[in-house]
Design an enzyme around this catalytic site. Structure first.
Site, PDB file in Angstrom:
ATOM      1  N   GLY A 137       0.819  -1.221   0.000  1.00  0.00           N
ATOM      2  CA  GLY A 137       0.000   0.000   0.000  1.00  0.00           C
ATOM      3  C   GLY A 137       0.847   1.263   0.000  1.00  0.00           C
ATOM      4  N   ASP A 185      -0.868   8.880  -6.401  1.00  0.00           N
ATOM      5  CA  ASP A 185       0.388   8.125  -6.246  1.00  0.00           C
ATOM      6  C   ASP A 185       1.427   8.581  -7.279  1.00  0.00           C
ATOM      7  OD1 ASP A 185      -1.132   6.827  -4.407  1.00  0.00           O
ATOM      8  OD2 ASP A 185      -1.242   4.925  -5.487  1.00  0.00           O
ATOM      9  N   TYR A 235     -11.514  -2.376  -5.145  1.00  0.00           N
ATOM     10  CA  TYR A 235     -11.159  -0.980  -5.451  1.00  0.00           C
ATOM     11  C   TYR A 235     -12.050  -0.420  -6.573  1.00  0.00           C
ATOM     12  CZ  TYR A 235      -8.391   3.192  -6.406  1.00  0.00           C
ATOM     13  OH  TYR A 235      -8.001   4.495  -6.599  1.00  0.00           O
TER      14      TYR A 235
HETATM   15  C1  GAF Z   1      -4.524   3.510  -4.307  1.00  0.00           C
HETATM   16  C2  GAF Z   1      -4.790   4.251  -5.603  1.00  0.00           C
HETATM   17  F1  GAF Z   1      -3.837   3.929  -6.531  1.00  0.00           F
HETATM   18  C3  GAF Z   1      -4.821   5.752  -5.357  1.00  0.00           C
HETATM   19  O1  GAF Z   1      -5.146   6.415  -6.543  1.00  0.00           O
HETATM   20  C4  GAF Z   1      -5.820   6.106  -4.241  1.00  0.00           C
HETATM   21  O2  GAF Z   1      -7.146   6.019  -4.693  1.00  0.00           O
HETATM   22  C5  GAF Z   1      -5.576   5.235  -3.008  1.00  0.00           C
HETATM   23  O3  GAF Z   1      -5.539   3.857  -3.341  1.00  0.00           O
HETATM   24  C6  GAF Z   1      -6.664   5.437  -1.966  1.00  0.00           C
HETATM   25  O4  GAF Z   1      -6.636   6.738  -1.465  1.00  0.00           O
HETATM   26  O5  GAF Z   1      -3.253   3.799  -3.822  1.00  0.00           O
END
Ligand code: GAF
Length: 391
Positions: A137, A185, A235
């Site tokens: 993560g 990210d 997700y």
């Molecule tokens: C992952 C995703 F890649 C990010 O874009 C973001 O949505 C995150 O989860 C949750 O905040 O890292």
């Protein structure tokens, strides 16, 4: 620091990658680049709206050279699943784009090659290594994408637009890893600023650096060592639920909604998801203000509220992360703690007084049976070139 895992040093990663390059391809690599992972302080699952993120001193390093012809070769020496460590592929053409395939790690590389913003790219051979834990993560995938893009910039310079670079890397993840991620990210791995957290407005793609250099403050990452993966259905399903909620409310995104707007309009699960996002955006703005003032107690309280919301409303935590947060919060000198990143495993981030670090680690180790690993973080610069190509 007791139980601290030594932060991998870029020099050691570089030396290992150079060694493998020589063994595999012969000669010396012309270019070496580096891109960091990230840890998010607060603003989780809001990046289609807003996020506040902080970089980790854990990095992906790529060394390599351009080569003649069309065939590219890339090898990883990073810990990976039981997958081949080397892959060969031809440069894409309009009639023959690069497609997903096996090994899975190479999809991030192929995606970036496909979406690179300058042409024509030369073929290349390269070696990748990383200290960002996979499935932790902490954005190992974005750091790989951004390192790859930075490597290609050395072989075939683009216009140098950093936001466009982050967007191209995000696109690579969408098309080639099939993860419909937000932008934070890749953005922070490109645009991170040493000694600062970044408050990112994910609608305008503007970033405000917030200084974070207090020597009495520690940001501690605790890896639950429960592997998380965003390539499953959870997700994408969270993202879809948010988009559905916005559509029902007639808004272009939840950024424009209030909790009052939700009343009697959504089923209970969709309501919970939207409530988390709306309140988390507000918490993020408040947290940025608290950080600017050095109000760490206030910041910490918001972190715990964020964790509880991710656990109860967004339902992306897991029992291991909940135990790590609860254990950290029992220690005197800890301001706040929460899960960080996509969830379903991975890491927590804890803000604490520097002199509470050893006892916090010890207490977490006593309370958590799953062999956690710890990293102390400092905000670092975004991707950089270690050895540029010589003209
Ligand atoms: C992952 C995703 F890649 C990010 O874009 C973001 O949505 C995150 O989860 C949750 O905040 O890292």
């Amino acid at each position: 620091m007791a139980g601290d895992e030594s932060v991998a040093d870029v020099g050691a990663l570089l030396a290992a990658a150079r060694r493998v390059y020589e063994q595999s391809y012969g000669g010396e690599a012309q270019v070496a680049v580096c891109a960091p992972g990230r840890v998010n302080l607060i603003g989780e699952h809001t990046d289609y709206n807003q996020g506040l993120v902080l970089l980790l001193p854990l990095v992906t390093v790529i060394v390599g050279s351009s080569t003649s012809g069309h065939s590219c070769s890339i090898e990883t020496i990073t810990e990976s699943a039981d997958e081949p460590r080397r892959v060969d592929f031809d440069l894409p053409t309009e009639s023959s784009p690069l497609t997903r395939g096996q090994p899975a790690w190479a999809n991030y590389v192929k995606g970036v090659v496909q979406h690179y913003r300058a042409q024509p790219l030369p073929a290349f051979k390269a070696v990748i290594t990383s200290s960002v834990p996979l499935g932790g993560g902490l954005s190992s995938s974005a750091s790989l994408e951004v390192a790859m893009y930075t490597f290609l910039q050395q072989l075939c310079p683009d216009d140098g637009d950093k936001v466009a670079k982050a967007v191209a890397c995000q696109k690579a993840e969408h098309t080639h890893a099939k993860v419909p991620c937000g932008i934070m990210d890749q953005f922070v791995s490109v645009l991170g600023k040493e000694g600062h957290a970044l408050l990112i407005d994910c609608r305008s793609l503007e970033a405000t650096p917030v200084p974070l250099t207090d020597p009495n403050l520690v940001i501690l990452i605790t890896n639950s060592n429960v592997r998380h993966s965003l390539t499953g259905s959870e997700y994408p399903s969270r993202r879809k639920q948010c988009e559905n909620a916005a559509a029902i409310l007639g808004k272009s995104s939840l950024r424009d909604a209030t909790v009052q707007d939700l009343e009697n309009r959504l089923d209970s699960v969709t309501y919970q998801r939207a409530q988390h996002v709306i309140e988390e955006i507000e918490r993020t703005a408040q947290a940025a203000e608290a950080l600017k003032k050095g109000a760490y107690q206030e910041f910490g309280k918001l972190m715990v509220e964020s964790h509880n919301s991710l656990r109860d409303l967004y339902e992306v935590s897991c029992p291991e992360l909940d135990v790590l947060v609860a254990a950290a919060m029992e220690v005197d000198g800890v301001f706040g703690s929460r899960m960080t990143g996509g969830g379903f495993g991975g890491c927590t981030v804890t803000l604490l007084q520097a002199d509470a670090t050893d006892r916090t680690i010890k207490h977490i180790q006593e309370r958590y049976s799953g062999h956690p690993t710890f990293y102390r973080t400092t905000p670092s610069e975004g991707a950089w070139v270690i050895s540029p190509v010589e003209n």
